[in-house]
Design an enzyme around this catalytic site. Structure first.
Site, PDB file in Angstrom:
ATOM      1  CE  LYS A  67      47.118  39.529 -21.515  1.00 16.11           C
ATOM      2  NZ  LYS A  67      47.773  39.065 -22.745  1.00 16.11           N
ATOM      3  CD  GLN A 111      47.587  35.937 -24.775  1.00 19.95           C
ATOM      4  OE1 GLN A 111      46.993  36.948 -24.426  1.00 19.95           O
ATOM      5  NE2 GLN A 111      48.770  35.599 -24.273  1.00 19.95           N
ATOM      6  CG  ASP A 134      50.244  42.994 -26.766  1.00 20.22           C
ATOM      7  OD1 ASP A 134      50.377  43.367 -25.587  1.00 20.22           O
ATOM      8  OD2 ASP A 134      50.069  41.807 -27.100  1.00 20.22           O
TER       9      ASP A 134
END
Ligand code: NAD
Length: 307
Positions: A67, A111, A134
């Site tokens: 990422k 994460q 997200d």
């Protein structure tokens, strides 16, 4: 977003068209890099993404590095934030609050998975919904349910963009999603419904999975079981999208990365099929970048109507 289409389609003989997520994601990255450059010229600022990683899960380390590298390719600043595995909830809340306030940070990604002492849900809810790249905050999930613009979960959004890139029609067609997670299956079902597909969501308790799958014009597997989807479960000329990522043992003792679909057997039956790797995975990363740019526009008051 309108990535190139025909140029990305690799067609092996006797088999469905490969939905080449890697190539489509590269095209999207080029477009995003151009957008970031013109936003920088307009505002004097760059979009910024903070990725919070807690502990030393090796798979998470690989995903986070991918990422951050992708951010670098399009000109998004990335603010890595690696915390020790014994980090307390209070310390993580303080960190998230600081990132919520930080004007250089437009996207925040926590994460997963987190170490067991940390309550994933409470921490996800702490992220500013307009920095929640997200798309897991209930406000963003509510917007999705209502069909309103907002940040949407990257993997299901990536599946939708891949289908769009190949002009796969969805309106009025039967779409079957296998898997009902909050990260993939449920939001994907809503997105397909918004695209006017007739949606079925199957899961671990579904009976007659084969018969349900076999009526799909568009079949999407998001389970995490290698070779769950066999050729007899696929309607001839169906579009097959494989979200799964599994490590599968090889005869030489090493492991291969495979999806949920028995690719070799299903590809000849399908009209289109995603490979693993190189299908949905790169699209997920591209959507993270897209969301960060969206969030930058939101915070700079530059959002056009719609998403
Ligand atoms: P999850 O474990 O949260 O959910 C799995 C779902 O599969 C559940 O809803 C469950 O009901 C269903 N299921 C389990 N066994 C089943 C069975 N035998 N038959 C039918 N349904 C069954 O997983 P997730 O987070 O949704 O991820 C699913 C897969 O997608 C995993 O392999 C994951 O690694 C992968 N994934 C890939 C990406 C990507 O970028 N490509 C992103 C996220 C997840």
């Amino acid at each position: 977003m309108h990535p190139h289409r025909s140029s990305t389609a690799l067609t092996p003989p006797m088999s469905g068209t490969i939905l080449n997520g890697k190539a489509v994601a590269q095209t999207l990255e080029v477009e995003l890099a151009q957008q970031v450059a013109s936003l920088r010229a307009q505002t004097g600022k760059s979009p910024g993404l903070a990725v919070i990683r807690v502990g030393d899960d090796p798979a998470s380390a690989v995903y986070v590095r991918a990422k951050e590298q992708a951010c670098g390719r399009v000109g998004i600043q990335s603010f890595g934030c690696h915390l020790p595995k014994d980090t307390s909830a209070a310390d993580l809340v303080t960190k998230i609050d600081a990132l919520n306030q930080d004007e250089q940070v437009h996207g925040i990604l926590l994460q997963l998975p987190l170490p067991p002492q940390l309550d994933e849900r409470a921490l996800l809810y702490r992220i500013d919904p307009n920095k929640d790249v997200d798309g897991l905050h209930p406000e963003n999930l509510g917007r999705l349910l209502r069909g309103e613009p907002g940040l949407q979960s990257c993997t299901p959004r990536g599946v939708m963009e891949l289908l769009t890139a190949y002009d796969i029609p969805l309106a009025g067609r039967s779409a079957v999603v296998i898997g009902r997670s909050i990260l993939v299956g449920k939001p994907l079902g809503l997105m397909l419904l918004a695209a006017n597909a007739t949606v079925t969501i199957a899961h671990s308790r579904s009976q007659n999975l084969g018969a349900i799958a076999a009526q799909a014009d568009v079949l999407i597997a998001a389970v995490g079981r290698p070779k769950l989807i066999t050729a007899d479960m696929v309607k001839p000329q169906a579009v097959v999208v494989d979200v799964g990522i599994n490590r599968y043992p090889r005869p030489d003792g090493k492991t291969s990365l495979v999806g949920d679909v028995d690719f070799e057997a299903v590809a000849p039956v399908a009209s289109h099929i995603t490979p693993v790797p190189g299908g949905v995975g790169p699209m997920t990363v591209a959507m993270l970048l897209h969301n960060t740019v969206w969030s930058f526009r939101y915070h700079e008051g530059l959002l056009e109507t719609g998403k």
